[in-house]
Design a protein around this motif. Sequence first.
Motif, PDB file in Angstrom:
ATOM      1  N   PHE A  74      29.909  36.278  41.586  1.00 29.59           N
ATOM      2  CA  PHE A  74      31.125  36.981  41.985  1.00 29.59           C
ATOM      3  C   PHE A  74      32.305  36.030  42.156  1.00 29.59           C
ATOM      4  O   PHE A  74      33.398  36.292  41.647  1.00 29.59           O
ATOM      5  CB  PHE A  74      30.891  37.751  43.288  1.00 29.59           C
ATOM      6  N   THR A  75      32.088  34.918  42.873  1.00 33.06           N
ATOM      7  CA  THR A  75      33.208  34.018  43.162  1.00 33.06           C
ATOM      8  C   THR A  75      33.655  33.203  41.958  1.00 33.06           C
ATOM      9  O   THR A  75      34.848  32.916  41.814  1.00 33.06           O
ATOM     10  CB  THR A  75      32.856  33.052  44.307  1.00 33.06           C
ATOM     11  N   GLN A  76      32.716  32.838  41.089  1.00 29.83           N
ATOM     12  CA  GLN A  76      33.063  31.953  39.982  1.00 29.83           C
ATOM     13  C   GLN A  76      33.437  32.690  38.701  1.00 29.83           C
ATOM     14  O   GLN A  76      34.120  32.123  37.847  1.00 29.83           O
ATOM     15  CB  GLN A  76      31.893  30.996  39.692  1.00 29.83           C
ATOM     16  N   PHE A  77      32.986  33.941  38.555  1.00 25.91           N
ATOM     17  CA  PHE A  77      33.228  34.649  37.296  1.00 25.91           C
ATOM     18  C   PHE A  77      33.849  36.036  37.487  1.00 25.91           C
ATOM     19  O   PHE A  77      34.923  36.319  36.955  1.00 25.91           O
ATOM     20  CB  PHE A  77      31.914  34.787  36.504  1.00 25.91           C
ATOM     21  N   VAL A  78      33.171  36.888  38.233  1.00 28.98           N
ATOM     22  CA  VAL A  78      33.563  38.299  38.277  1.00 28.98           C
ATOM     23  C   VAL A  78      34.950  38.492  38.876  1.00 28.98           C
ATOM     24  O   VAL A  78      35.829  39.109  38.243  1.00 28.98           O
ATOM     25  CB  VAL A  78      32.529  39.129  39.064  1.00 28.98           C
ATOM     26  N   GLU A  79      35.170  37.973  40.081  1.00 30.61           N
ATOM     27  CA  GLU A  79      36.455  38.246  40.718  1.00 30.61           C
ATOM     28  C   GLU A  79      37.633  37.590  40.000  1.00 30.61           C
ATOM     29  O   GLU A  79      38.675  38.235  39.818  1.00 30.61           O
ATOM     30  CB  GLU A  79      36.453  37.841  42.196  1.00 30.61           C
ATOM     31  N   PRO A  80      37.545  36.322  39.566  1.00 27.99           N
ATOM     32  CA  PRO A  80      38.689  35.758  38.822  1.00 27.99           C
ATOM     33  C   PRO A  80      39.054  36.585  37.596  1.00 27.99           C
ATOM     34  O   PRO A  80      40.237  36.785  37.300  1.00 27.99           O
ATOM     35  CB  PRO A  80      38.190  34.360  38.429  1.00 27.99           C
ATOM     36  N   ILE A  81      38.031  37.095  36.880  1.00 25.34           N
ATOM     37  CA  ILE A  81      38.303  37.921  35.700  1.00 25.34           C
ATOM     38  C   ILE A  81      38.946  39.242  36.109  1.00 25.34           C
ATOM     39  O   ILE A  81      39.916  39.698  35.487  1.00 25.34           O
ATOM     40  CB  ILE A  81      37.000  38.166  34.913  1.00 25.34           C
ATOM     41  N   LEU A  82      38.419  39.853  37.162  1.00 22.35           N
ATOM     42  CA  LEU A  82      38.993  41.112  37.641  1.00 22.35           C
ATOM     43  C   LEU A  82      40.451  40.937  38.049  1.00 22.35           C
ATOM     44  O   LEU A  82      41.299  41.801  37.771  1.00 22.35           O
ATOM     45  CB  LEU A  82      38.185  41.647  38.819  1.00 22.35           C
ATOM     46  N   ARG A  83      40.751  39.830  38.709  1.00 21.49           N
ATOM     47  CA  ARG A  83      42.127  39.606  39.160  1.00 21.49           C
ATOM     48  C   ARG A  83      43.081  39.420  37.983  1.00 21.49           C
ATOM     49  O   ARG A  83      44.212  39.915  38.006  1.00 21.49           O
ATOM     50  CB  ARG A  83      42.188  38.392  40.088  1.00 21.49           C
ATOM     51  N   LEU A  84      42.634  38.722  36.959  1.00 22.23           N
ATOM     52  CA  LEU A  84      43.486  38.514  35.785  1.00 22.23           C
ATOM     53  C   LEU A  84      43.690  39.815  35.018  1.00 22.23           C
ATOM     54  O   LEU A  84      44.806  40.129  34.597  1.00 22.23           O
ATOM     55  CB  LEU A  84      42.856  37.455  34.877  1.00 22.23           C
ATOM     56  N   VAL A  85      42.609  40.579  34.850  1.00 22.23           N
ATOM     57  CA  VAL A  85      42.713  41.847  34.125  1.00 22.23           C
ATOM     58  C   VAL A  85      43.555  42.849  34.913  1.00 22.23           C
ATOM     59  O   VAL A  85      44.363  43.584  34.340  1.00 22.23           O
ATOM     60  CB  VAL A  85      41.308  42.421  33.850  1.00 22.23           C
ATOM     61  N   ALA A  86      43.377  42.867  36.229  1.00 22.28           N
ATOM     62  CA  ALA A  86      44.118  43.827  37.064  1.00 22.28           C
ATOM     63  C   ALA A  86      45.620  43.599  36.995  1.00 22.28           C
ATOM     64  O   ALA A  86      46.406  44.538  37.208  1.00 22.28           O
ATOM     65  CB  ALA A  86      43.643  43.732  38.513  1.00 22.28           C
ATOM     66  N   ASN A  87      46.024  42.391  36.684  1.00 21.21           N
ATOM     67  CA  ASN A  87      47.445  42.060  36.668  1.00 21.21           C
ATOM     68  C   ASN A  87      48.177  42.620  35.447  1.00 21.21           C
ATOM     69  O   ASN A  87      49.390  42.555  35.364  1.00 21.21           O
ATOM     70  CB  ASN A  87      47.625  40.536  36.713  1.00 21.21           C
ATOM     71  N   VAL A  88      47.414  43.189  34.496  1.00 20.55           N
ATOM     72  CA  VAL A  88      48.018  43.688  33.258  1.00 20.55           C
ATOM     73  C   VAL A  88      48.823  44.957  33.509  1.00 20.55           C
ATOM     74  O   VAL A  88      49.901  45.147  32.957  1.00 20.55           O
ATOM     75  CB  VAL A  88      46.920  43.939  32.202  1.00 20.55           C
ATOM     76  N   TRP A  89      48.289  45.866  34.337  1.00 20.81           N
ATOM     77  CA  TRP A  89      48.960  47.148  34.591  1.00 20.81           C
ATOM     78  C   TRP A  89      49.380  47.230  36.052  1.00 20.81           C
ATOM     79  O   TRP A  89      48.722  46.669  36.933  1.00 20.81           O
ATOM     80  CB  TRP A  89      48.032  48.314  34.264  1.00 20.81           C
ATOM     81  N   GLU A  90      50.436  47.939  36.297  1.00 23.64           N
ATOM     82  CA  GLU A  90      50.947  48.034  37.660  1.00 23.64           C
ATOM     83  C   GLU A  90      49.965  48.751  38.583  1.00 23.64           C
ATOM     84  O   GLU A  90      49.760  48.343  39.724  1.00 23.64           O
ATOM     85  CB  GLU A  90      52.300  48.762  37.656  1.00 23.64           C
ATOM     86  N   TRP A  91      49.349  49.832  38.090  1.00 27.04           N
ATOM     87  CA  TRP A  91      48.418  50.584  38.932  1.00 27.04           C
ATOM     88  C   TRP A  91      47.193  49.752  39.291  1.00 27.04           C
ATOM     89  O   TRP A  91      46.702  49.801  40.420  1.00 27.04           O
ATOM     90  CB  TRP A  91      48.002  51.881  38.254  1.00 27.04           C
ATOM     91  N   SER A  92      46.691  48.964  38.316  1.00 28.22           N
ATOM     92  CA  SER A  92      45.514  48.136  38.590  1.00 28.22           C
ATOM     93  C   SER A  92      45.886  46.947  39.462  1.00 28.22           C
ATOM     94  O   SER A  92      45.079  46.501  40.292  1.00 28.22           O
ATOM     95  CB  SER A  92      44.872  47.659  37.288  1.00 28.22           C
TER      96      SER A  92
END
Length: 279
Positions: A192-210
Amino acid sequence: MTGLMRAIGSEFVKVLSTKAWWLLGLILVAYVGLTAAGLAFFLSDLGAELGGMGAGDLDPVVTANLVYSSVTAVGLVIPLLFGALLATSEYRHRTLTPTVLAQPRRGIVLAAKAVEAAVVGALYGVFGLVGSVGLGAPVLLAVGEETALGEPDVLAVLLRTLVATALWSLLGLGLGALLTSQIAAIVIVLVFTQFVEPILRLVANVWEWSASLGRFLPGSATDALVGAGILSSLGALDETIPDSGVDALLWWQGGLVLAALAAALLVAASVTTLRRDVE
């Protein structure tokens, strides 16, 4: 109250009698220190000229905060792991039975572990700052940048770092108490700390709602609480990365999110796994 104090004392004796807690601390110092030293160089004017992050024009306070916040940028896995091990070691080494026999009220046992997790978690924050400030500040000076250690904003970041590491240790405790399996807890913490969350944070930044939802991820909430973070500052460091346009949480809101997540895990553990019979 006497029972709680005795339980807290017993928990500290158990942990401090082992090498694991300070070995994790040494790893944290080295890991965070090297990261902070690298950031201090690449965020400087010299680093920008040599192909760094192009952040040579950042305000000295912003640069210093990014360097010193390496503790929460890369080092939170250590207090999280400690908290998880604090709970799961009782099951792995089959010491839960004597613990419960000594203190039958499991709520007191969990409360004692929570106090210990918070205290040692804050101590890991100190370890991390020894690395980030101890190596980051000299590198900043060496490349002609200011350390800004006397600035109120920087001091606030350092203090809130201790709160963040304490809360992440509580998150680990809740996770470990809920799962009980040490192997499963370690794998989840690392993935979670090394892979999942960093990826989620980067992807979430693409759209305003996410991006609005992404603010409530543990790492995003931590950056808000501390007041600095590499992932949350990518837009400022690289102009090619678009800004989501969503305001970050306030520092106290970030703290409340982390506290709520930790409380939810601890409550879930107290009404499920901690009610089971022990062998």
